[in-house]
Design a protein around this motif. Structure first.
Motif, PDB file in Angstrom:
ATOM      1  N   ILE A  30       0.842  -1.205   0.000  1.00 51.13           N
ATOM      2  CA  ILE A  30       0.000   0.000   0.000  1.00 51.13           C
ATOM      3  C   ILE A  30       0.873   1.250   0.000  1.00 51.13           C
ATOM      4  CG2 ILE A  30      -0.226   0.125   2.525  1.00 51.13           C
ATOM      5  CD1 ILE A  30      -2.895   0.977  -0.139  1.00 51.13           C
ATOM      6  N   TRP A  94      -4.369  -3.078   4.550  1.00 51.74           N
ATOM      7  CA  TRP A  94      -5.634  -2.345   4.658  1.00 51.74           C
ATOM      8  C   TRP A  94      -5.637  -1.362   5.816  1.00 51.74           C
ATOM      9  CZ3 TRP A  94      -8.035  -2.687   0.360  1.00 51.74           C
ATOM     10  CH2 TRP A  94      -7.962  -3.850  -0.400  1.00 51.74           C
ATOM     11  N   VAL A 155     -11.135   8.653   7.053  1.00 49.15           N
ATOM     12  CA  VAL A 155     -11.002   7.336   7.670  1.00 49.15           C
ATOM     13  C   VAL A 155     -11.985   7.193   8.827  1.00 49.15           C
ATOM     14  CG1 VAL A 155      -9.484   5.899   9.103  1.00 49.15           C
ATOM     15  CG2 VAL A 155      -8.627   6.889   6.985  1.00 49.15           C
ATOM     16  N   PHE A 158     -15.553   6.957   7.345  1.00 52.42           N
ATOM     17  CA  PHE A 158     -15.725   5.666   6.679  1.00 52.42           C
ATOM     18  C   PHE A 158     -15.859   4.543   7.697  1.00 52.42           C
ATOM     19  CE2 PHE A 158     -13.873   1.930   4.419  1.00 52.42           C
ATOM     20  CZ  PHE A 158     -14.846   1.822   3.433  1.00 52.42           C
ATOM     21  N   ASN A 159     -15.040   4.589   8.759  1.00 51.40           N
ATOM     22  CA  ASN A 159     -15.053   3.513   9.744  1.00 51.40           C
ATOM     23  C   ASN A 159     -16.307   3.470  10.598  1.00 51.40           C
ATOM     24  OD1 ASN A 159     -12.768   1.481  10.335  1.00 51.40           O
ATOM     25  ND2 ASN A 159     -11.676   3.284   9.608  1.00 51.40           N
ATOM     26  N   VAL A 198     -21.125  -2.049   0.813  1.00 53.46           N
ATOM     27  CA  VAL A 198     -20.238  -2.300  -0.337  1.00 53.46           C
ATOM     28  C   VAL A 198     -20.982  -2.020  -1.640  1.00 53.46           C
ATOM     29  CG1 VAL A 198     -19.013  -4.070  -1.631  1.00 53.46           C
ATOM     30  CG2 VAL A 198     -18.764  -3.965   0.840  1.00 53.46           C
ATOM     31  N   VAL A 223      -9.839   1.682  -6.914  1.00 54.72           N
ATOM     32  CA  VAL A 223      -9.697   1.776  -5.458  1.00 54.72           C
ATOM     33  C   VAL A 223     -10.999   1.354  -4.775  1.00 54.72           C
ATOM     34  CG1 VAL A 223      -9.347   3.343  -3.514  1.00 54.72           C
ATOM     35  CG2 VAL A 223      -7.909   3.550  -5.558  1.00 54.72           C
ATOM     36  N   ALA A 224     -12.143   1.826  -5.320  1.00 53.51           N
ATOM     37  CA  ALA A 224     -13.442   1.479  -4.742  1.00 53.51           C
ATOM     38  C   ALA A 224     -13.677  -0.026  -4.798  1.00 53.51           C
ATOM     39  CB  ALA A 224     -14.551   2.218  -5.478  1.00 53.51           C
ATOM     40  N   VAL A 227     -11.304  -1.762  -2.202  1.00 50.96           N
ATOM     41  CA  VAL A 227     -11.803  -1.570  -0.836  1.00 50.96           C
ATOM     42  C   VAL A 227     -13.107  -2.346  -0.651  1.00 50.96           C
ATOM     43  CG1 VAL A 227     -12.695   0.113   0.814  1.00 50.96           C
ATOM     44  CG2 VAL A 227     -10.679   0.670  -0.562  1.00 50.96           C
ATOM     45  N   PHE A 230     -12.336  -5.992  -0.193  1.00 52.97           N
ATOM     46  CA  PHE A 230     -11.853  -6.238   1.170  1.00 52.97           C
ATOM     47  C   PHE A 230     -13.013  -6.255   2.149  1.00 52.97           C
ATOM     48  CE2 PHE A 230     -10.999  -3.722   5.056  1.00 52.97           C
ATOM     49  CZ  PHE A 230     -10.305  -4.678   5.784  1.00 52.97           C
ATOM     50  N   MET A 231     -13.919  -5.275   2.018  1.00 50.34           N
ATOM     51  CA  MET A 231     -15.060  -5.205   2.926  1.00 50.34           C
ATOM     52  C   MET A 231     -15.989  -6.398   2.747  1.00 50.34           C
ATOM     53  SD  MET A 231     -16.278  -1.245   3.129  1.00 50.34           S
ATOM     54  CE  MET A 231     -17.712  -1.791   4.054  1.00 50.34           C
TER      55      MET A 231
END
Length: 380
Positions: A30, A94, A155, A158-159, A198, A223-224, A227, A230-231
């Motif tokens: 990353i 991540w 961040v 988003f979290n 997602v 990127v979307a 991510v 991953f989600m």
């Protein structure tokens, strides 16, 4: 983002407030991505830097790692305040994750530990914004300062989105947990919420340009998707693990065992054959102290010539049981799984309250009960 026990790998960085920290090798991936993508942006903003723009981009990656570390420390220190032992932090591809050797969670504590991370990012963004106006930096420092504020803010926001594997997923989990009294049902709900997020996030970056008749920004889209992938994987893992735990009450020794009776290990195959014919079920051999030592392999028994049964020892047609591979007929649930994990082999003699052998439990039947999948045929 918090997680349960896993082995740390990568480069040990020491301990902070008693919490071990390591840098996973994937962090360099990353970091390289940030340098390659952010470097040209820095070069356009500050043309005089030349190739030093990539050094600035690397500095940003390091500062972002520090922000992630503070985020994870907030998780770990909040958990330590609740007495959760064995916290450790790994910075990775991540961002990072915090893991614990064990913990005694409640809906409130789980939510507090999860929300501590985003709260730390909000604090960094807020303090950074206030100091930015007080210090009034210029050039490279201003650029890094500004992007770090926005990165922490994004961040944090988003979290707190309400879906696993994001920290905000614990909000959904805790609400359902408190309502149903079952954490695993909360985890399933939070995992599905994560999947919905997602779809919405990836869909936004695809649908919005199309609706506005604009070209797709493939860099942003990639990127979307990364991510989002991953989600989705994290949400799916959470759902699957929770479903397995929900099935644990179905793991009952009495329900899963095959009836069996015991014979002394010095018996003959003729006696074994007679026992099977008269009582049915499986035959488990025991020593002079009553300890199970083997289970008759009926395929081997069937292959012995009838005239040899009287002269053949029972052990000649038996598979050995692991030392201590004995389980109570009344055991069930999570405690049973934990106990069986300490036993050797994949077959266990079942005993009743009087320590009398009454059954045989196969590991394959336990796995089938937990997973809900058909039992695989044993090699035996």
């Amino acid at each position: 983002m918090s997680a349960t026990t896993a082995k740390r790998s990568g480069i040990p960085l020491g301990s902070i407030f008693g919490v071990p920290v390591s840098l996973a090798w994937s962090w360099f991936i990353i970091t390289g991505f940030i340098v390659l993508v952010f470097g040209p942006t820095v070069g356009r903003a500050l043309p005089d830097l030349g190739y030093a723009a990539y050094l600035v981009a690397f500095t940003y990656a390091v500062l972002l790692a520090v922000s992630v570390l503070i985020h994870e420390l907030a998780h770990a220190l909040t958990a330590k305040s609740f007495g959760w032992p064995g916290a450790s932090i790994t910075l990775n591809l991540w961002g990072g994750h915090t893991q614990f050797s064990s913990f005694n969670a409640t809906p409130g504590r789980s939510l507090a530990v999860a929300m501590a991370g985003p709260a730390a990012n909000f604090v960094i963004a807020g303090l950074g914004y206030l100091l930015l106006h007080a210090v009034d930096p210029q050039g490279v420092v201003l650029l890094l300062w500004d992007i770090l504020i926005w990165a922490n803010l994004l961040v944090a926001i988003f979290n707190v989105l309400p879906g696993l594997p994001l920290d905000g997923g614990r909000l959904v989990e805790s609400a359902v947990w408190r309502y149903t009294g079952n954490q695993d049902r909360g985890t399933v709900a939070a995992g599905w919420a994560g999947r919905v997020i997602v779809i919405l996030v990836v869909g936004y970056f695809v649908i919005t340009p199309l609706v506005n008749d604009q070209p797709l920004d493939f860099q942003v889209l990639i990127v979307a998707i990364l991510v989002g992938g991953f989600m989705w994987a994290g949400a799916t893992q959470g759902i699957n693990h929770a479903k397995l735990r929900l099935r644990l009450p179905l793991v009952s020794v009495r329900a899963l065992m095959t009836p069996a009776t015991a014979l002394r290990q010095d018996a003959t195959l003729a006696q074994v054959s007679e026992r099977i014919n008269t009582r049915g079920g499986r035959v488990i051999l025991i020593d002079e102290d009553g300890n199970p030592v083997g289970v008759i392999d009926e395929q081997v028994l069937a292959g012995v010539h009838p005239e040899l049964l009287v002269s053949s020892p029972a052990l000649s047609a038996a598979r050995a049981l692991g030392s201590g591979a004995v389980v109570s007929a009344n055991a069930d649930g999570r405690a049973l799984i934990g106990y069986l994990a300490t036993l050797p082999g994949n077959e266990y003699a079942v005993i009743d309250e009087s320590h009398r052998v009454i059954g045989l439990l196969a590991q394959s039947r336990i796995v089938a009960a937990i997973t809900g999948k058909p039992e695989k045929n044993s090699a035996h």
